[in-house]
Design a protein around this motif. Sequence first.
Motif, mmCIF file in Angstrom:
data_model
loop_
_atom_site.group_PDB
_atom_site.id
_atom_site.type_symbol
_atom_site.label_atom_id
_atom_site.label_comp_id
_atom_site.label_asym_id
_atom_site.label_seq_id
_atom_site.Cartn_x
_atom_site.Cartn_y
_atom_site.Cartn_z
ATOM 1 N N ILE A 1 -53.898 16.167 -8.595
ATOM 2 C CA ILE A 1 -53.854 16.014 -10.050
ATOM 3 C C ILE A 1 -54.979 15.071 -10.449
ATOM 4 O O ILE A 1 -55.067 13.952 -9.939
ATOM 5 C CB ILE A 1 -52.503 15.441 -10.506
ATOM 6 N N PRO A 2 -55.879 15.485 -11.332
ATOM 7 C CA PRO A 2 -56.988 14.603 -11.726
ATOM 8 C C PRO A 2 -56.471 13.251 -12.217
ATOM 9 O O PRO A 2 -55.571 13.204 -13.073
ATOM 10 C CB PRO A 2 -57.677 15.376 -12.855
ATOM 11 N N PRO A 3 -56.999 12.155 -11.703
ATOM 12 C CA PRO A 3 -56.541 10.830 -12.134
ATOM 13 C C PRO A 3 -56.645 10.630 -13.641
ATOM 14 O O PRO A 3 -55.828 9.940 -14.234
ATOM 15 C CB PRO A 3 -57.461 9.872 -11.374
ATOM 16 N N SER A 4 -57.670 11.240 -14.258
ATOM 17 C CA SER A 4 -57.837 11.072 -15.700
ATOM 18 C C SER A 4 -56.633 11.622 -16.459
ATOM 19 O O SER A 4 -56.178 11.023 -17.443
ATOM 20 C CB SER A 4 -59.113 11.776 -16.165
ATOM 21 N N GLN B 1 -58.707 3.228 -19.706
ATOM 22 C CA GLN B 1 -60.026 3.145 -19.089
ATOM 23 C C GLN B 1 -60.219 4.256 -18.057
ATOM 24 O O GLN B 1 -61.249 4.932 -18.035
ATOM 25 C CB GLN B 1 -60.216 1.785 -18.431
ATOM 26 N N GLN B 2 -59.211 4.449 -17.192
ATOM 27 C CA GLN B 2 -59.327 5.476 -16.162
ATOM 28 C C GLN B 2 -59.269 6.888 -16.759
ATOM 29 O O GLN B 2 -59.861 7.813 -16.207
ATOM 30 C CB GLN B 2 -58.214 5.304 -15.132
ATOM 31 N N ALA B 3 -58.570 7.025 -17.875
ATOM 32 C CA ALA B 3 -58.442 8.346 -18.490
ATOM 33 C C ALA B 3 -59.762 8.839 -19.066
ATOM 34 O O ALA B 3 -60.083 10.031 -18.979
ATOM 35 C CB ALA B 3 -57.369 8.318 -19.574
ATOM 36 N N ILE B 4 -60.551 7.957 -19.670
ATOM 37 C CA ILE B 4 -61.774 8.382 -20.366
ATOM 38 C C ILE B 4 -63.040 7.970 -19.635
ATOM 39 O O ILE B 4 -64.137 8.117 -20.180
ATOM 40 C CB ILE B 4 -61.793 7.815 -21.805
#
Length: 414
Positions: free
Chosen positions: A141-144, A364-367
């Motif tokens: 699953i992509p961390p973002s 922060q990690q999402a974008i």
Amino acid sequence: MSDSARPPGSRTSSSLPGPLSRPILAGVVTALVGFTSSFAVVLTGLVAVGASHAQAASGLLALSLTMGVACIVLAWRYRMPITSAWSTPGAALLAGSGGAAGAGTAVDGGWPAAVGAFLVVAALILLTALVPQIGSLIAAIPPSIAQAMLAGVLLPLCLAPVIGLAKNPWGVIPVVLTWLVFARLAPRWAVPLAFVTATVVIVAGLVTGGASTGSGLDPATLLPHLELTLPTFTLGSLVGIALPLFIVTMASQNVPGIAVMRSFGYEVPWRPAMLVTGIGTALGAPAGGHAINLAAISAALAAAPDAEPDPKRRWIAGVSTGVSYLVLGGFSAAFAALVVLAPASVIPAVAGLALFGAFGSAVQQAIDDPGERTPAVVTFLVAASGVAFWGVSAAFWALLAGLLVRGVLHLGRR
């Protein structure tokens, strides 16, 4: 990750030179910071999915006992400062799944179904230990998207201090000011001291008669107790609670927890850690415990050189953390009663302040990756909306929407 790999602190030492007070104190601080900074989030989440205040207090006690034993077992057995914690992001997810009102109406099947979902999470954690492919599936699953889902769930809770300032300024302003001052002077104590200020506000309200809920307080409710619930299993709770709870627990607690420990030179044995936390979650679930896992941010308090210069002796801090959690569990009912007595908006404000760091990190990690930004934004918005369809919470639909948008945008790309 090899189960047999051990860091420099993994050997048994029959004689430990020097005083033990330093690692023991580090463990006490780890437990105090971890407990007081997020227990309000746990109680809010359990009540939101249908628990009564007594059942929520039982869940807090169950979590304290199981994660305390997990700390002791893992630290003692592997001679590492391995610490366990309840899933704070998971508790926040429960709060979002049950709706802001905390009535639990958005959970298909109510509290017994939520307990059933907790048992499913325990089974998934155990399966992760036994079947490595499940861990690989979560990692796929992509961390973002995973972090965007978490950020969307946290947003309404993080707004509580702002909303509280408008609804109950005299109760919330001292809490926020305390947090702000100590966020500058002693960041790790900012939220615990904000809770201390909230306690002063609550007691002052009782003394002056401003909090009418305290008039009927039964002293017996201050005694710790476990209240067991027969679980039920519904599609809505399994898809809307169990699956998102498992994902955020793995992605936001267990995986970062391994990374934090590795940064201090410790290679945590993955399979035993998942077995211990999975069994702990299974034992605590009937009493209302939603999930325990490896500690992430608070893990550094016991594993860093500040806890003990000799890395071979830091495991003592892990054991001390576990013992301290067991002691704090004895006050679980009193903490829960304090939440019941609190004036409007005060405890939600503390819970919101406790989640600021997690929210900022998730955003922060999402974008962070421009190529993943659009799917992450869609995931965030759906999760933050709080909408539930067919008894399934917004967290699941956010994950599904983000993966769908990402699949379309990446169609044909390598």
